[in-house]
Design a protein around this motif. Structure first.
Motif, PDB file in Angstrom:
ATOM      1  N   LYS A   1       0.847  -1.186   0.000  1.00  0.00           N
ATOM      2  CA  LYS A   1       0.000   0.000   0.000  1.00  0.00           C
ATOM      3  C   LYS A   1       0.879   1.231   0.000  1.00  0.00           C
ATOM      4  N   SER A   2       0.323   2.318  -0.475  1.00  0.00           N
ATOM      5  CA  SER A   2       0.944   3.631  -0.346  1.00  0.00           C
ATOM      6  C   SER A   2      -0.192   4.611  -0.058  1.00  0.00           C
ATOM      7  N   VAL A   3      -0.694   4.502   1.167  1.00  0.00           N
ATOM      8  CA  VAL A   3      -1.872   5.270   1.564  1.00  0.00           C
ATOM      9  C   VAL A   3      -1.576   6.075   2.823  1.00  0.00           C
ATOM     10  N   GLU A   4      -2.351   7.128   3.023  1.00  0.00           N
ATOM     11  CA  GLU A   4      -2.156   7.976   4.197  1.00  0.00           C
ATOM     12  C   GLU A   4      -2.448   7.219   5.488  1.00  0.00           C
ATOM     13  N   VAL A   5      -3.520   6.410   5.466  1.00  0.00           N
ATOM     14  CA  VAL A   5      -3.917   5.653   6.649  1.00  0.00           C
ATOM     15  C   VAL A   5      -4.314   4.239   6.231  1.00  0.00           C
ATOM     16  N   LEU A   6      -3.717   3.251   6.870  1.00  0.00           N
ATOM     17  CA  LEU A   6      -4.170   1.874   6.654  1.00  0.00           C
ATOM     18  C   LEU A   6      -5.475   1.679   7.406  1.00  0.00           C
ATOM     19  N   LEU A   7      -6.412   1.053   6.750  1.00  0.00           N
ATOM     20  CA  LEU A   7      -7.699   0.761   7.365  1.00  0.00           C
ATOM     21  C   LEU A   7      -7.742  -0.697   7.801  1.00  0.00           C
ATOM     22  N   GLU A   8      -8.662  -1.021   8.661  1.00  0.00           N
ATOM     23  CA  GLU A   8      -8.821  -2.411   9.111  1.00  0.00           C
ATOM     24  C   GLU A   8      -9.078  -3.344   7.927  1.00  0.00           C
ATOM     25  N   VAL A   9      -9.750  -2.842   6.900  1.00  0.00           N
ATOM     26  CA  VAL A   9     -10.049  -3.665   5.733  1.00  0.00           C
ATOM     27  C   VAL A   9      -8.764  -4.095   5.012  1.00  0.00           C
ATOM     28  N   HIS A  10      -7.713  -3.292   5.074  1.00  0.00           N
ATOM     29  CA  HIS A  10      -6.444  -3.666   4.454  1.00  0.00           C
ATOM     30  C   HIS A  10      -5.831  -4.873   5.171  1.00  0.00           C
ATOM     31  N   HIS A  11      -5.923  -4.871   6.490  1.00  0.00           N
ATOM     32  CA  HIS A  11      -5.433  -6.004   7.275  1.00  0.00           C
ATOM     33  C   HIS A  11      -6.271  -7.254   6.982  1.00  0.00           C
ATOM     34  N   MET A  12      -7.577  -7.063   6.920  1.00  0.00           N
ATOM     35  CA  MET A  12      -8.482  -8.188   6.648  1.00  0.00           C
ATOM     36  C   MET A  12      -8.266  -8.742   5.242  1.00  0.00           C
ATOM     37  N   GLN A  13      -7.943  -7.886   4.295  1.00  0.00           N
ATOM     38  CA  GLN A  13      -7.672  -8.312   2.921  1.00  0.00           C
ATOM     39  C   GLN A  13      -6.523  -9.322   2.903  1.00  0.00           C
ATOM     40  N   LEU A  14      -5.449  -9.011   3.592  1.00  0.00           N
ATOM     41  CA  LEU A  14      -4.305  -9.921   3.628  1.00  0.00           C
ATOM     42  C   LEU A  14      -4.671 -11.222   4.330  1.00  0.00           C
TER      43      LEU A  14
ATOM     44  N   GLY B   1       2.047 -13.590   5.746  1.00  0.00           N
ATOM     45  CA  GLY B   1       1.872 -12.451   4.859  1.00  0.00           C
ATOM     46  C   GLY B   1       2.393 -11.185   5.514  1.00  0.00           C
ATOM     47  N   LEU B   2       2.798 -10.255   4.671  1.00  0.00           N
ATOM     48  CA  LEU B   2       3.238  -8.944   5.135  1.00  0.00           C
ATOM     49  C   LEU B   2       2.390  -7.879   4.463  1.00  0.00           C
ATOM     50  N   LEU B   3       1.872  -6.971   5.254  1.00  0.00           N
ATOM     51  CA  LEU B   3       1.186  -5.792   4.750  1.00  0.00           C
ATOM     52  C   LEU B   3       2.162  -4.640   4.933  1.00  0.00           C
ATOM     53  N   ILE B   4       2.560  -4.019   3.825  1.00  0.00           N
ATOM     54  CA  ILE B   4       3.555  -2.953   3.887  1.00  0.00           C
ATOM     55  C   ILE B   4       2.965  -1.678   3.296  1.00  0.00           C
ATOM     56  N   ASN B   5       2.888  -0.648   4.144  1.00  0.00           N
ATOM     57  CA  ASN B   5       2.462   0.672   3.695  1.00  0.00           C
ATOM     58  C   ASN B   5       3.707   1.561   3.624  1.00  0.00           C
ATOM     59  N   PHE B   6       4.086   1.950   2.412  1.00  0.00           N
ATOM     60  CA  PHE B   6       5.282   2.768   2.216  1.00  0.00           C
ATOM     61  C   PHE B   6       5.053   4.251   2.514  1.00  0.00           C
ATOM     62  N   ASN B   7       3.797   4.662   2.659  1.00  0.00           N
ATOM     63  CA  ASN B   7       3.503   6.084   2.838  1.00  0.00           C
ATOM     64  C   ASN B   7       3.492   6.465   4.324  1.00  0.00           C
ATOM     65  N   VAL B   8       4.626   6.192   4.972  1.00  0.00           N
ATOM     66  CA  VAL B   8       4.804   6.513   6.386  1.00  0.00           C
ATOM     67  C   VAL B   8       6.177   7.153   6.571  1.00  0.00           C
ATOM     68  N   PRO B   9       6.340   7.977   7.609  1.00  0.00           N
ATOM     69  CA  PRO B   9       7.658   8.584   7.834  1.00  0.00           C
ATOM     70  C   PRO B   9       8.739   7.545   8.155  1.00  0.00           C
ATOM     71  N   TYR B  10       8.384   6.514   8.919  1.00  0.00           N
ATOM     72  CA  TYR B  10       9.322   5.458   9.299  1.00  0.00           C
ATOM     73  C   TYR B  10       8.735   4.117   8.884  1.00  0.00           C
ATOM     74  N   ILE B  11       9.431   3.391   8.019  1.00  0.00           N
ATOM     75  CA  ILE B  11       8.897   2.158   7.440  1.00  0.00           C
ATOM     76  C   ILE B  11       8.568   1.112   8.499  1.00  0.00           C
ATOM     77  N   LYS B  12       9.286   1.130   9.616  1.00  0.00           N
ATOM     78  CA  LYS B  12       8.995   0.153  10.675  1.00  0.00           C
ATOM     79  C   LYS B  12       7.551   0.285  11.168  1.00  0.00           C
ATOM     80  N   ASN B  13       6.973   1.488  11.035  1.00  0.00           N
ATOM     81  CA  ASN B  13       5.584   1.696  11.439  1.00  0.00           C
ATOM     82  C   ASN B  13       4.589   1.321  10.342  1.00  0.00           C
ATOM     83  N   GLY B  14       5.093   0.925   9.183  1.00  0.00           N
ATOM     84  CA  GLY B  14       4.214   0.588   8.072  1.00  0.00           C
ATOM     85  C   GLY B  14       4.224  -0.884   7.704  1.00  0.00           C
TER      86      GLY B  14
END
Length: 157
Positions: free
Chosen positions: A95-108, A120-133
């Motif tokens: 993902k590259s979204v401002e906010v991950l939603l619960e539906v993104h977690h459920m999708q995986l 599985g890994l859900l990775i949101n690149f649109n965060v200041p620190y990747i460890k939080n994504g």
């Protein structure tokens, strides 16, 4: 003389890796990309770059893998598409979204359930620190002692 191509040594070793070991390499590659380019790019860019980094390691990476859905005798061949499948073991949803939603977690989690893959890994690149994504999801995965010695994903700051 007959030339016989052989698999690179790295690839041969990776096919025997546990899901957690593959996950570590995926997280490390995501960190490398995020440090170099930061947040704000399109998901498709991160997908291409992550594939590139993982293939440099000799990993088998499939993109946009169709995942059929079977319901009440009806089979939908392309019900879903998994962003990445690494070493035929680890599903990666990008993902590259401002906010991950619960539906993104459920999708995986749904992808893991339907496919039978265990990690599985859900990775949101649109965060200041990747460890939080980066979020790890499991579906009946048995742990092993070697992977517990692996350090967690490097922090980006």
């Amino acid at each position: 003389m007959v030339f016989s191509p052989q698999k690179p040594q790295k690839f041969t070793q990776m096919t025997q890796k546990h899901e957690n070991d593959i996950s570590y390499l995926v997280r490390k590659a995501a960190y490398t990309i995020h440090v170099a380019l930061g947040p704000g790019l399109l998901e498709s860019v991160y997908e291409t770059l992550l594939c590139h980094e993982l293939r440099k390691l000799g990993l088998n990476v499939q993109t946009q893998v169709p995942l059929p859905v079977v319901y009440d005798g009806l089979k939908l061949e392309n019900g879903f598409r998994m962003d990445l499948l690494v070493e035929h073991k680890v599903v990666v949803e990008l993902k590259s979204v401002e906010v991950l939603l619960e539906v993104h977690h459920m999708q995986l989690l749904t992808y893991l359930k339907l496919s039978g893959y265990k990690l599985g890994l859900l990775i949101n690149f649109n965060v200041p620190y990747i460890k939080n994504g980066i979020f790890r999801k499991v579906n009946g995965l048995e742990e092993h002692s070697a992977s517990s010695a692996q350090p967690s994903a490097p922090s980006a700051g």
